[in-house]
Design a protein around this motif. Sequence first.
Motif, PDB file in Angstrom:
ATOM      1  N   ILE A   1       0.816  -1.224   0.000  1.00  0.00           N
ATOM      2  CA  ILE A   1       0.000   0.000   0.000  1.00  0.00           C
ATOM      3  C   ILE A   1       0.850   1.276   0.000  1.00  0.00           C
ATOM      4  CG2 ILE A   1      -0.351   0.287   2.503  1.00  0.00           C
ATOM      5  CD1 ILE A   1      -3.208   0.491   0.025  1.00  0.00           C
ATOM      6  N   ALA A   2       1.954   1.266   0.710  1.00  0.00           N
ATOM      7  CA  ALA A   2       2.781   2.475   0.827  1.00  0.00           C
ATOM      8  C   ALA A   2       3.461   2.867  -0.481  1.00  0.00           C
ATOM      9  CB  ALA A   2       3.832   2.288   1.921  1.00  0.00           C
ATOM     10  N   THR A   3       3.670   1.900  -1.382  1.00  0.00           N
ATOM     11  CA  THR A   3       4.403   2.184  -2.614  1.00  0.00           C
ATOM     12  C   THR A   3       3.514   2.205  -3.861  1.00  0.00           C
ATOM     13  OG1 THR A   3       4.961  -0.153  -2.860  1.00  0.00           O
ATOM     14  CG2 THR A   3       6.555   1.250  -1.696  1.00  0.00           C
ATOM     15  N   MET A   4       2.204   2.014  -3.698  1.00  0.00           N
ATOM     16  CA  MET A   4       1.314   2.048  -4.864  1.00  0.00           C
ATOM     17  C   MET A   4       1.229   3.467  -5.419  1.00  0.00           C
ATOM     18  SD  MET A   4      -1.956  -0.293  -3.855  1.00  0.00           S
ATOM     19  CE  MET A   4      -1.785  -2.014  -3.428  1.00  0.00           C
ATOM     20  N   ASP A   5       1.287   3.577  -6.749  1.00  0.00           N
ATOM     21  CA  ASP A   5       1.094   4.877  -7.375  1.00  0.00           C
ATOM     22  C   ASP A   5      -0.400   5.185  -7.438  1.00  0.00           C
ATOM     23  OD1 ASP A   5      -0.004   3.512  -9.590  1.00  0.00           O
ATOM     24  OD2 ASP A   5       1.865   3.604 -10.722  1.00  0.00           O
ATOM     25  N   GLY A   6      -0.737   6.377  -7.878  1.00  0.00           N
ATOM     26  CA  GLY A   6      -2.134   6.809  -7.902  1.00  0.00           C
ATOM     27  C   GLY A   6      -3.051   5.910  -8.705  1.00  0.00           C
ATOM     28  N   ALA A   7      -2.610   5.487  -9.881  1.00  0.00           N
ATOM     29  CA  ALA A   7      -3.436   4.631 -10.731  1.00  0.00           C
ATOM     30  C   ALA A   7      -3.665   3.270 -10.073  1.00  0.00           C
ATOM     31  CB  ALA A   7      -2.782   4.460 -12.103  1.00  0.00           C
ATOM     32  N   THR A   8      -2.630   2.731  -9.454  1.00  0.00           N
ATOM     33  CA  THR A   8      -2.770   1.441  -8.779  1.00  0.00           C
ATOM     34  C   THR A   8      -3.680   1.569  -7.567  1.00  0.00           C
ATOM     35  OG1 THR A   8      -0.563   0.819  -9.545  1.00  0.00           O
ATOM     36  CG2 THR A   8      -1.513  -0.507  -7.774  1.00  0.00           C
ATOM     37  N   LEU A   9      -3.554   2.662  -6.834  1.00  0.00           N
ATOM     38  CA  LEU A   9      -4.462   2.911  -5.700  1.00  0.00           C
ATOM     39  C   LEU A   9      -5.907   2.993  -6.181  1.00  0.00           C
ATOM     40  CD1 LEU A   9      -2.729   5.539  -3.405  1.00  0.00           C
ATOM     41  CD2 LEU A   9      -3.379   3.216  -2.799  1.00  0.00           C
ATOM     42  N   ASP A  10      -6.135   3.674  -7.286  1.00  0.00           N
ATOM     43  CA  ASP A  10      -7.486   3.761  -7.859  1.00  0.00           C
ATOM     44  C   ASP A  10      -8.027   2.374  -8.161  1.00  0.00           C
ATOM     45  OD1 ASP A  10      -7.340   6.547  -7.800  1.00  0.00           O
ATOM     46  OD2 ASP A  10      -6.945   6.737  -9.967  1.00  0.00           O
TER      47      ASP A  10
ATOM     48  N   SER B   1     -12.397 -17.795 -14.251  1.00  0.00           N
ATOM     49  CA  SER B   1     -11.616 -16.892 -15.097  1.00  0.00           C
ATOM     50  C   SER B   1     -11.803 -15.446 -14.659  1.00  0.00           C
ATOM     51  CB  SER B   1     -12.046 -17.017 -16.556  1.00  0.00           C
ATOM     52  OG  SER B   1     -11.774 -18.308 -17.031  1.00  0.00           O
ATOM     53  N   VAL B   2     -10.716 -14.701 -14.702  1.00  0.00           N
ATOM     54  CA  VAL B   2     -10.749 -13.289 -14.352  1.00  0.00           C
ATOM     55  C   VAL B   2     -11.345 -12.524 -15.534  1.00  0.00           C
ATOM     56  CG1 VAL B   2      -9.341 -11.277 -13.783  1.00  0.00           C
ATOM     57  CG2 VAL B   2      -8.699 -13.532 -12.901  1.00  0.00           C
ATOM     58  N   PRO B   3     -12.386 -11.722 -15.292  1.00  0.00           N
ATOM     59  CA  PRO B   3     -12.952 -10.922 -16.379  1.00  0.00           C
ATOM     60  C   PRO B   3     -11.907  -9.966 -16.948  1.00  0.00           C
ATOM     61  CG  PRO B   3     -14.384 -10.865 -14.454  1.00  0.00           C
ATOM     62  CD  PRO B   3     -13.102 -11.536 -14.041  1.00  0.00           C
ATOM     63  N   GLU B   4     -12.030  -9.677 -18.219  1.00  0.00           N
ATOM     64  CA  GLU B   4     -11.051  -8.846 -18.915  1.00  0.00           C
ATOM     65  C   GLU B   4     -10.794  -7.511 -18.211  1.00  0.00           C
ATOM     66  OE1 GLU B   4     -10.707  -6.664 -23.220  1.00  0.00           O
ATOM     67  OE2 GLU B   4     -11.641  -8.649 -23.161  1.00  0.00           O
ATOM     68  N   GLU B   5     -11.839  -6.890 -17.667  1.00  0.00           N
ATOM     69  CA  GLU B   5     -11.661  -5.576 -17.035  1.00  0.00           C
ATOM     70  C   GLU B   5     -10.840  -5.633 -15.753  1.00  0.00           C
ATOM     71  OE1 GLU B   5     -15.860  -6.885 -15.642  1.00  0.00           O
ATOM     72  OE2 GLU B   5     -14.682  -7.026 -17.474  1.00  0.00           O
ATOM     73  N   TRP B   6     -10.690  -6.809 -15.168  1.00  0.00           N
ATOM     74  CA  TRP B   6      -9.896  -6.961 -13.944  1.00  0.00           C
ATOM     75  C   TRP B   6      -8.565  -7.650 -14.184  1.00  0.00           C
ATOM     76  CZ3 TRP B   6     -10.932  -3.958 -10.191  1.00  0.00           C
ATOM     77  CH2 TRP B   6     -12.240  -3.513  -9.990  1.00  0.00           C
ATOM     78  N   ASP B   7      -8.395  -8.222 -15.364  1.00  0.00           N
ATOM     79  CA  ASP B   7      -7.167  -8.939 -15.679  1.00  0.00           C
ATOM     80  C   ASP B   7      -6.049  -7.932 -15.917  1.00  0.00           C
ATOM     81  OD1 ASP B   7      -5.523 -11.078 -16.192  1.00  0.00           O
ATOM     82  OD2 ASP B   7      -6.229 -11.379 -18.249  1.00  0.00           O
ATOM     83  N   GLY B   8      -5.014  -7.984 -15.080  1.00  0.00           N
ATOM     84  CA  GLY B   8      -3.919  -7.032 -15.248  1.00  0.00           C
ATOM     85  C   GLY B   8      -2.920  -7.128 -14.119  1.00  0.00           C
ATOM     86  N   PRO B   9      -2.008  -6.185 -14.069  1.00  0.00           N
ATOM     87  CA  PRO B   9      -0.888  -6.245 -13.121  1.00  0.00           C
ATOM     88  C   PRO B   9      -1.296  -6.297 -11.647  1.00  0.00           C
ATOM     89  CG  PRO B   9      -0.536  -4.498 -14.729  1.00  0.00           C
ATOM     90  CD  PRO B   9      -1.906  -5.039 -14.960  1.00  0.00           C
ATOM     91  N   LEU B  10      -2.329  -5.556 -11.247  1.00  0.00           N
ATOM     92  CA  LEU B  10      -2.703  -5.544  -9.836  1.00  0.00           C
ATOM     93  C   LEU B  10      -3.191  -6.917  -9.386  1.00  0.00           C
ATOM     94  CD1 LEU B  10      -3.138  -4.148  -7.123  1.00  0.00           C
ATOM     95  CD2 LEU B  10      -5.425  -3.499  -7.944  1.00  0.00           C
ATOM     96  N   LEU B  11      -4.146  -7.473 -10.099  1.00  0.00           N
ATOM     97  CA  LEU B  11      -4.662  -8.786  -9.705  1.00  0.00           C
ATOM     98  C   LEU B  11      -3.587  -9.861  -9.851  1.00  0.00           C
ATOM     99  CD1 LEU B  11      -7.154  -9.978  -8.463  1.00  0.00           C
ATOM    100  CD2 LEU B  11      -8.007 -10.478 -10.741  1.00  0.00           C
ATOM    101  N   ASP B  12      -2.756  -9.745 -10.886  1.00  0.00           N
ATOM    102  CA  ASP B  12      -1.632 -10.681 -11.029  1.00  0.00           C
ATOM    103  C   ASP B  12      -0.718 -10.619  -9.803  1.00  0.00           C
ATOM    104  OD1 ASP B  12      -2.551 -11.408 -13.540  1.00  0.00           O
ATOM    105  OD2 ASP B  12      -1.059 -10.235 -14.638  1.00  0.00           O
ATOM    106  N   SER B  13      -0.465  -9.407  -9.316  1.00  0.00           N
ATOM    107  CA  SER B  13       0.383  -9.240  -8.126  1.00  0.00           C
ATOM    108  C   SER B  13      -0.257  -9.851  -6.887  1.00  0.00           C
ATOM    109  CB  SER B  13       0.655  -7.754  -7.863  1.00  0.00           C
ATOM    110  OG  SER B  13       1.425  -7.210  -8.882  1.00  0.00           O
ATOM    111  N   ILE B  14      -1.558  -9.688  -6.746  1.00  0.00           N
ATOM    112  CA  ILE B  14      -2.274 -10.262  -5.601  1.00  0.00           C
ATOM    113  C   ILE B  14      -2.214 -11.786  -5.659  1.00  0.00           C
ATOM    114  CG2 ILE B  14      -4.568 -10.546  -4.558  1.00  0.00           C
ATOM    115  CD1 ILE B  14      -5.085  -7.574  -5.456  1.00  0.00           C
ATOM    116  N   ILE B  15      -2.436 -12.339  -6.834  1.00  0.00           N
ATOM    117  CA  ILE B  15      -2.400 -13.803  -7.011  1.00  0.00           C
ATOM    118  C   ILE B  15      -0.999 -14.337  -6.726  1.00  0.00           C
ATOM    119  CG2 ILE B  15      -2.573 -15.645  -8.742  1.00  0.00           C
ATOM    120  CD1 ILE B  15      -4.921 -13.909  -9.982  1.00  0.00           C
TER     121      ILE B  15
END
Length: 97
Positions: free
Chosen positions: A44-53, A75-89
């Motif tokens: 949380i401390a290092t997330m940029d604004g877009a990632t926080l959003d 399956s992860v829906p296209e709108e959620w598939d990306g770096p943030l969810l990949d990082s969480i997984i």
Amino acid sequence: MMSGTQISSASVDDPRRKKLLFRAWHRGMREMDLILGPFADENIATMDGATLDHFEELMHVNDQELYQWVLGEKSVPEEWDGPLLDSIITHRRNRIG
């Protein structure tokens, strides 16, 4: 210290980050608390604004659905598939060995 969190809320100066940290640990479904809480503690401390959003938007996703995405049961829906969810997984996989 917040319930469950490993970092002190005092170490997070930004009110938005404090709120997101709290929400990550208090999802309503304990399994998601244990996935998102530690992830937020570490990132949380290092997330940029877009990632926080994006993380803030993710807090509105239904726990059961999000849990199935993280575990790979659905399956992860296209709108959620990306770096943030990949990082969480990836974070979850690394924590369970």
